[in-house]
Design an enzyme around this catalytic site. Structure first.
Site, PDB file in Angstrom:
ATOM      1  N   ILE A   1      -7.555   1.187  10.402  1.00  0.00           N
ATOM      2  CA  ILE A   1      -8.674   2.215  10.384  1.00  0.00           C
ATOM      3  C   ILE A   1      -9.908   1.688   9.773  1.00  0.00           C
ATOM      4  CG2 ILE A   1      -7.170   4.438  10.586  1.00  0.00           C
ATOM      5  CD1 ILE A   1      -7.152   4.581   7.629  1.00  0.00           C
TER       6      ILE A   1
ATOM      7  N   TYR B   1       0.820  -1.323   0.157  1.00  0.00           N
ATOM      8  CA  TYR B   1       0.274  -0.055  -0.030  1.00  0.00           C
ATOM      9  C   TYR B   1       0.786   1.326  -0.035  1.00  0.00           C
ATOM     10  CZ  TYR B   1       1.487   0.257   4.835  1.00  0.00           C
ATOM     11  OH  TYR B   1       2.131   0.617   6.004  1.00  0.00           O
TER      12      TYR B   1
ATOM     13  N   PHE C   1       2.847   9.677   3.266  1.00  0.00           N
ATOM     14  CA  PHE C   1       2.823   9.538   4.659  1.00  0.00           C
ATOM     15  C   PHE C   1       3.315   8.057   5.209  1.00  0.00           C
ATOM     16  CE2 PHE C   1      -1.591   9.074   4.510  1.00  0.00           C
ATOM     17  CZ  PHE C   1      -1.975   8.130   4.819  1.00  0.00           C
ATOM     18  N   ASP C   2       3.084   6.980   4.373  1.00  0.00           N
ATOM     19  CA  ASP C   2       3.290   5.616   4.770  1.00  0.00           C
ATOM     20  C   ASP C   2       3.260   4.736   3.544  1.00  0.00           C
ATOM     21  OD1 ASP C   2       4.086   3.640   6.435  1.00  0.00           O
ATOM     22  OD2 ASP C   2       2.160   3.256   7.157  1.00  0.00           O
TER      23      ASP C   2
ATOM     24  N   TYR D   1      -8.514   9.233  11.065  1.00  0.00           N
ATOM     25  CA  TYR D   1      -7.821   9.447  12.448  1.00  0.00           C
ATOM     26  C   TYR D   1      -8.612  10.562  13.033  1.00  0.00           C
ATOM     27  CZ  TYR D   1      -4.325   6.156  10.999  1.00  0.00           C
ATOM     28  OH  TYR D   1      -3.854   5.204  10.585  1.00  0.00           O
TER      29      TYR D   1
ATOM     30  N   PHE E   1      -5.239   6.242  -0.535  1.00  0.00           N
ATOM     31  CA  PHE E   1      -4.473   5.000  -0.391  1.00  0.00           C
ATOM     32  C   PHE E   1      -4.658   4.313  -1.635  1.00  0.00           C
ATOM     33  CE2 PHE E   1      -4.912   5.347   4.101  1.00  0.00           C
ATOM     34  CZ  PHE E   1      -3.872   5.078   4.828  1.00  0.00           C
TER      35      PHE E   1
END
Length: 398
Positions: free
Chosen positions: A348, A318, A328-329, A374, A390
């Site tokens: 999440i 991902y 961010f990731d 979040y 995503f």
């Protein structure tokens, strides 16, 4: 496996499939762990499946760390064993159901697929190939073959599974996602500047053009079929005669839970976010609710393998970005796939709802509004009230 700070809640990813990473050492007690309609599930197989999870996380060789991992996932050795047994029982039932419906598998095609995979991955020798298989949780090539064989049977069962929306289903779905069909607005909402709350009772299906209604039906089916199939599978297990014998005390994964220091901490999660084994955030109702809250799902590549359903152990690559494109990731660049049990609140809510129904080999993009991510929490790399974007590649469903 890389611990993904943004996505990982529980330290332990759970396997519900039999025949994974086998161990050569003595792993615990023998005998029959359970029977499903009189067919035995062996204690040795259950123990090997659980120990395969431990083996992929070297720190869990320490009994205290293993106890902490289970505690952090709301589990005990007994409840973990029960979950694995139920997964094995489910596989036995599905194989029997496939046989009764006359489904067969082209084993030569599977072998050809394995050879193509070897060629595509560029492994240089048998040792490298075995290492790659074991990184994905397979004991050897035969275990990989068996998994593909079962996935094909399950896909045939899924393809034969019929589900038709009732008028009530359609009205409810349309009320929750009225803008789902591009270029169409419900009568009476064309000039509205803000989203209009619509009651299902106020929707006249007869006023919707047939081609648009067909698109709504396809969207409903895409969001509901996987969940309905999973509910059918769960009913098979509920209606079967499953007898689980008491857990032997000397199985290797049975450790003193009092040795756990507490739930594993993660700086990206509030303390109240805990794994809830009774939740189902990938149910059809949960998916519909997430869509109503603004979750957007788009299949870039539709896979052809096993279906990601509530309770499935899945492996994914991902990448997550903010609205301005800031990453961010990500675990796209050579990292091991991230594993989670879908629908259990380990990630999440936008992930649990957004990945449900994907097929192995597929790629899906998700737009997840803050309430499904979040919220107003300030996570540093993720500002408060952020919409997250995503791209998710479903590598495997076990």
């Amino acid at each position: 496996m890389k611990k993904t700070k943004v996505l990982l809640v529980a330290a332990l990813s759970l396997s519900l499939a039999a025949g994974l990473f086998g161990l050569t050492a003595c792993v615990g007690a023998g005998g029959v762990a359970a029977t499903i309609n009189g067919e035995p599930i062996m204690e040795k197989d259950v123990t090997e499946s659980i120990e395969s999870m431990r083996a992929q996380n070297p720190e869990y060789s320490d009994p205290a760390a293993w106890a902490e991992a289970m505690a952090g996932s709301g589990l005990t050795p007994e409840s973990l064993r029960e979950r694995v047994i139920k997964g094995m029982a489910q596989e036995i039932l599905l194989k029997k159901e496939a046989a009764e419906q006359g489904f067969t598998v082209d084993e030569d095609a599977i072998r050809e697929s394995i050879e193509n995979t070897k060629a595509t991955t560029g492994v240089e020798d048998d040792a490298a190939w075995l290492e790659m298989l074991q990184a994905y949780g397979y004991k050897d090539e035969q275990a990989y073959f068996d998994s593909l064989h079962f996935n094909e049977l399950q896909n045939q069962l899924y393809d034969s599974f019929e589900i038709v929306p009732s008028d009530e289903d359609l009205r409810t779905f349309i009320s929750q996602a009225p803008d789902a069909v591009d270029g169409f607005q419900l009568p009476g909402t064309e000039d509205a500047e803000e989203p209009v709350a619509i009651s299902p009772d106020d929707i006249d299906l007869g006023s919707i053009p047939e081609d648009v209604l067909d698109q709504y039906k396809d969207l409903w089916l895409n969001n509901s079929r996987g969940m309905a199939f999973q509910e059918w599978v769960e009913e098979l297990l509920e209606n079967a005669d499953l007898v689980i014998n008491p857990m032997p005390e000397n199985v290797s994964y049975n450790v003193d839970m009092d040795s756990a220091d507490g739930t594993p901490e993660d700086e990206f999660y509030p303390e109240e976010d805990e794994f809830d084994d009774t939740s189902d955030y990938s149910s059809s109702e949960a998916v519909a609710d997430a869509l109503a809250q603004g979750l957007e799902i788009n299949d870039e590549v539709v896979g052809t393998g096993a279906i990601a359903e509530s309770g499935s152990l899945i492996s994914v690559h991902y990448e997550g970005t903010l609205e301005d494109g800031t990453v961010f990731d990500s675990n796209m660049e050579g990292d091991e796939p991230f594993q989670l049990t879908l629908g259990r609140g380990q990630v999440i809510r936008g992930w649990d709802a957004g990945i449900a129904g994907m097929q192995e080999g597929g790629t899906r993009t998700l737009v997840i509004p803050a309430p499904l991510a979040y919220g107003d929490a300030d996570l540093g790399t993720i500002p408060p009230n952020s919409t997250l974007y995503f791209t998710v590649e479903l590598v495997a469903v076990n």
